[in-house]
Design a protein around this motif. Sequence first.
Motif, mmCIF file in Angstrom:
data_model
loop_
_atom_site.group_PDB
_atom_site.id
_atom_site.type_symbol
_atom_site.label_atom_id
_atom_site.label_comp_id
_atom_site.label_asym_id
_atom_site.label_seq_id
_atom_site.Cartn_x
_atom_site.Cartn_y
_atom_site.Cartn_z
ATOM 1 N N PHE A 361 0.899 -1.166 -0.016
ATOM 2 C CA PHE A 361 0.092 0.115 0.069
ATOM 3 C C PHE A 361 0.885 1.254 -0.080
ATOM 4 O O PHE A 361 2.104 1.158 0.310
ATOM 5 N N GLY A 362 0.255 2.376 -0.488
ATOM 6 C CA GLY A 362 0.926 3.741 -0.164
ATOM 7 C C GLY A 362 1.354 4.011 -1.688
ATOM 8 O O GLY A 362 1.726 3.454 -2.173
ATOM 9 N N ASN A 363 1.003 5.290 -1.947
ATOM 10 C CA ASN A 363 1.303 5.943 -3.226
ATOM 11 C C ASN A 363 2.086 7.167 -3.099
ATOM 12 O O ASN A 363 3.200 7.242 -3.673
ATOM 13 N N LYS A 364 1.705 8.057 -2.490
ATOM 14 C CA LYS A 364 2.478 9.379 -2.174
ATOM 15 C C LYS A 364 3.724 9.069 -1.302
ATOM 16 O O LYS A 364 4.678 9.447 -1.476
ATOM 17 N N HIS A 365 3.405 8.125 -0.347
ATOM 18 C CA HIS A 365 4.614 7.566 0.389
ATOM 19 C C HIS A 365 4.465 6.106 0.597
ATOM 20 O O HIS A 365 4.061 5.210 1.188
ATOM 21 N N PRO A 366 5.229 5.754 -0.558
ATOM 22 C CA PRO A 366 5.166 4.006 -0.927
ATOM 23 C C PRO A 366 5.789 3.387 0.121
ATOM 24 O O PRO A 366 6.871 3.684 1.015
ATOM 25 N N ARG A 367 4.857 2.323 0.529
ATOM 26 C CA ARG A 367 5.445 1.420 1.629
ATOM 27 C C ARG A 367 6.491 0.141 1.104
ATOM 28 O O ARG A 367 6.192 -0.821 1.104
ATOM 29 N N ASN A 368 7.721 0.878 0.947
ATOM 30 C CA ASN A 368 8.827 0.007 0.651
ATOM 31 C C ASN A 368 9.961 -0.335 1.887
ATOM 32 O O ASN A 368 10.646 -0.787 1.555
ATOM 33 N N SER A 369 9.560 0.334 2.776
ATOM 34 C CA SER A 369 10.174 0.277 4.092
ATOM 35 C C SER A 369 9.304 0.453 5.213
ATOM 36 O O SER A 369 8.098 0.843 4.987
ATOM 37 N N ALA A 372 7.374 4.481 6.082
ATOM 38 C CA ALA A 372 6.412 5.296 5.198
ATOM 39 C C ALA A 372 5.339 4.484 5.092
ATOM 40 O O ALA A 372 5.278 3.255 5.046
ATOM 41 N N GLY A 373 4.129 5.109 4.797
ATOM 42 C CA GLY A 373 2.855 4.424 4.433
ATOM 43 C C GLY A 373 1.869 4.245 5.196
ATOM 44 O O GLY A 373 0.665 3.857 4.760
ATOM 45 N N LEU A 374 2.183 3.966 6.267
ATOM 46 C CA LEU A 374 1.078 3.192 7.307
ATOM 47 C C LEU A 374 0.055 4.140 7.627
ATOM 48 O O LEU A 374 0.182 5.586 7.837
ATOM 49 N N GLY A 375 -1.281 3.619 7.393
ATOM 50 C CA GLY A 375 -2.247 4.775 7.363
ATOM 51 C C GLY A 375 -2.820 5.162 6.320
ATOM 52 O O GLY A 375 -4.069 5.346 5.897
ATOM 53 N N ASP A 376 -2.156 4.812 4.952
ATOM 54 C CA ASP A 376 -2.554 4.875 3.704
ATOM 55 C C ASP A 376 -3.035 3.811 2.906
ATOM 56 O O ASP A 376 -2.080 3.318 2.206
ATOM 57 N N LYS A 414 5.256 9.822 8.109
ATOM 58 C CA LYS A 414 5.358 10.012 6.709
ATOM 59 C C LYS A 414 4.075 9.113 5.664
ATOM 60 O O LYS A 414 4.297 8.267 5.467
ATOM 61 N N SER A 415 3.037 9.888 6.045
ATOM 62 C CA SER A 415 1.990 9.262 5.295
ATOM 63 C C SER A 415 1.057 10.316 5.067
ATOM 64 O O SER A 415 1.004 11.586 5.767
ATOM 65 N N GLU A 416 0.042 10.302 3.960
ATOM 66 C CA GLU A 416 -0.924 10.999 3.635
ATOM 67 C C GLU A 416 -2.035 11.280 5.021
ATOM 68 O O GLU A 416 -2.449 12.486 5.498
ATOM 69 N N LEU A 417 -2.355 10.182 5.751
ATOM 70 C CA LEU A 417 -3.082 10.271 6.907
ATOM 71 C C LEU A 417 -2.640 11.115 8.049
ATOM 72 O O LEU A 417 -3.400 12.003 8.584
ATOM 73 N N PHE A 418 -1.280 11.158 8.102
ATOM 74 C CA PHE A 418 -0.689 11.800 9.137
ATOM 75 C C PHE A 418 -0.819 13.434 8.883
ATOM 76 O O PHE A 418 -1.001 14.305 9.648
ATOM 77 N N GLU A 419 -0.350 13.879 7.500
ATOM 78 C CA GLU A 419 -0.398 15.187 6.777
ATOM 79 C C GLU A 419 -1.762 15.519 7.127
ATOM 80 O O GLU A 419 -1.856 16.542 7.566
ATOM 81 N N GLN A 439 6.883 4.879 13.710
ATOM 82 C CA GLN A 439 5.564 5.004 13.690
ATOM 83 C C GLN A 439 4.655 5.399 14.943
ATOM 84 O O GLN A 439 5.429 5.592 16.185
ATOM 85 N N LEU A 440 3.511 5.729 14.990
ATOM 86 C CA LEU A 440 2.851 6.324 16.262
ATOM 87 C C LEU A 440 1.367 5.405 16.086
ATOM 88 O O LEU A 440 1.073 4.918 15.245
ATOM 89 N N VAL A 441 1.047 5.504 17.136
ATOM 90 C CA VAL A 441 -0.346 4.709 17.479
ATOM 91 C C VAL A 441 -1.486 5.791 17.457
ATOM 92 O O VAL A 441 -1.793 6.760 17.858
ATOM 93 N N LEU A 442 -2.566 5.290 16.557
ATOM 94 C CA LEU A 442 -3.846 6.213 16.427
ATOM 95 C C LEU A 442 -4.542 6.290 17.725
ATOM 96 O O LEU A 442 -4.549 5.205 18.377
ATOM 97 N N ASP A 443 -5.069 7.069 18.007
ATOM 98 C CA ASP A 443 -5.993 7.421 19.212
ATOM 99 C C ASP A 443 -7.334 6.786 19.143
ATOM 100 O O ASP A 443 -8.351 7.322 18.513
#
Length: 729
Positions: A361-369, A372-376, A414-419, A439-443
């Motif tokens: 998953f992830g496009n603006k911030h690809p999940r290649n590691s 990045a990407g968690l949330g998208d 580093k994700s669109e969701l966090f932005e 990463q962080l934990v969503l509330d």
Amino acid sequence: MKKLFVLLMALFTLAQVDAQEKNVIRIATDNTDLILQVAPNGRLYQAYLGDKLLNEKDINNFSPYVKGGSDGSVSTRGWEVYPGSGAEDYFEPAVAITHNDGNPSTILRYISSEQKAVAGGTETIIQLKDDQYPVEVTLHYIAYPKENVIKTWSEIKHAEKKPVTLWRYASTMLYFSGNEYYLTEFSSDWAKEAQMSTQPLLFGKKVIDTKLGSRAAMHTHPFFELGFEQPAQEAQGRAMLGTIGWTGNFQFTFEVDNVGNLRVIPAINPYASDYELKPNEVFTTPEFIFTFSNNGTGEASRNLHAWARNYQLKDGQGDRMTLLNNWENTYFKFNEELLAELMKEAKHLGVDMFLLDDGWFGNKHPRNSDNAGLGDWEVMRSKLPGGIPALVQSAKKAGVKFGIWIEPEMVNPKSELFEKHPDWAIQLPNRETYYYRNQLVLDLSNPKVQDFVYGVVDKILTENPEVAFFKWDCNSPITNIYSPYLKNKQGQLYIDHVRGIYNVLKRVKDKYPNVPMMLCSGGGARCDYEALKYYTEFWCSDNTDPIERLFIQWGFSQIFPAKAMCAHVTSWNKKTSVKFRTDVASMCKLGFDLGLKELNADEQTYCQNAVANWTRLKKVILDGDQYRLVSPYDGNHMSLMYTSLDKNKAVLYTYDIHPRFGEKLLPVKLQGLDAKKMYKVKEINLMPNSKSNLAANENTYSGDYLMKVGINAFTTNQAFSRVIELTAE
């Protein structure tokens, strides 16, 4: 006048006895009695907890009081079932409330009780109330007679004009009187889950707790064993197993008092969790589940296993799928074509499903590691242009089902969701943020975040109804402990966060009741019976070294049935054979996490045969009675077995770990067979073109012989294993 006084005293005494007889509450299984009794002061006490009383009249022979001790007290004190704080605070309370006027005391008195039939047993509901404040507590006990399991929890509410503050809220309190108590605890870390150690409980308090929030069981697991008069043993002696159903911060308090009595208090950890309870809001504590055995922990485990399959584990009576996971084969580096080939490998192997792990998953911030990407949760177009539909079709074409990995409770900065929603993450204001695994934990105390997390699953299944499985991960504890949503009510974060997770899981289960899910948390850092109402299984550990897995799976098996425990064959510890790695994994719910191309032809054939054997025998392995025969903690070998409920089929596993040169080998004495039946012994899971050198192979023995004399199955080989099938003739 004197005669009248004597008559009045006699009538008063009779009235007391009659009141006690009427206010005795019996919570009973086929083997255990918990007797509660209302005292003349109106308070509820534990009068007895032990082996089932055969004569019902005996339950009225107990006094609700126990001697107060050697402190010279002129009054007697009882083992109060749910003691409050602020009155006779000799020991830890079960509940503590600060009222509107600042009074920190709570004294609960008995109001009423009722019993009703529920699935598998009887529920006892007891109402308690404070006579000075409008505070009510409802105690719940469900006794499962056949399985000898009791489940208990409490509900707290009030009708004061303003919110009150809860600062203790135990699920229950149990009391024991004996000479010696021994605690077996299960400590942990990443790749070192369910490590068992035993210690005596002496005067004072032993506390086991966790403050990690979401990945709560990373350092200690929410279950324990108690041995009475001796350390808990596998096949003899009195033992108790206890576990709390809470996917967050928990606390077990074991308190030995001044006269040598033991209190056991399971609870949510009150650390940083003073809870503001609104008028008429119900605070429900986690379920505490326990069982006893006079024949050691093995019998107690079988009690819990049967209970879990029958009443608690999601789809506990249903099937489980074998699978091939891509993670250790590809990590983040894959595309549609490679995954389609792996799906063909899954079919060739003979498993039911292909599971796509992290990195899709992830496009603006690809999940290649992992940074990045968690949330998208949108398919990465550069890797998978056909999206999930193309993967589902490739799996269908290959002849296997398709499952997918998610970690919806987490976000990478580093994700669109966090932005878009930085306030959805748990993070401190005015301080530098600490990132665990980037990463962080969503509330999850925030209803909008709950909707988002539910939407991750709902969107995938709405658009792709043929997705057959989710691996639900949770790789970070809660750090930077502050909820932007709760603002000035931060004492509620740890509790409301877990309740928010449950809200999401209930919605998923209600809409998609038949979709199995694996509970994962950086390995086995989530493993409790509340979460397992929503998950069919859990991932025991990221450590798949088969030697280490023998210990990890031994530990978890104390509490959980094999049906709930995932075990995969991987490339960890290549010094061991593929056969050994597979035989270790086949003790639980079998899966694979390696590429077939790294196996030679014989190894591939072996794995195919092992999968076929496991599939053929899975009713025995997943639904049979488990007997732990030889502990890896006791020497250089390990063995356990499963027996079908009708005792017509059994599967025996034996493992040589690191035997000493020329060491004496003892036969493995089996358990759980029918002594009068004859059993044919056959070693299976052999490598191609090899024959069994088991002396008992293809011979027939009585169950009596196999249990008293046993089989010479151990060897002095390093990392050597056997799987032996026994069939009644």
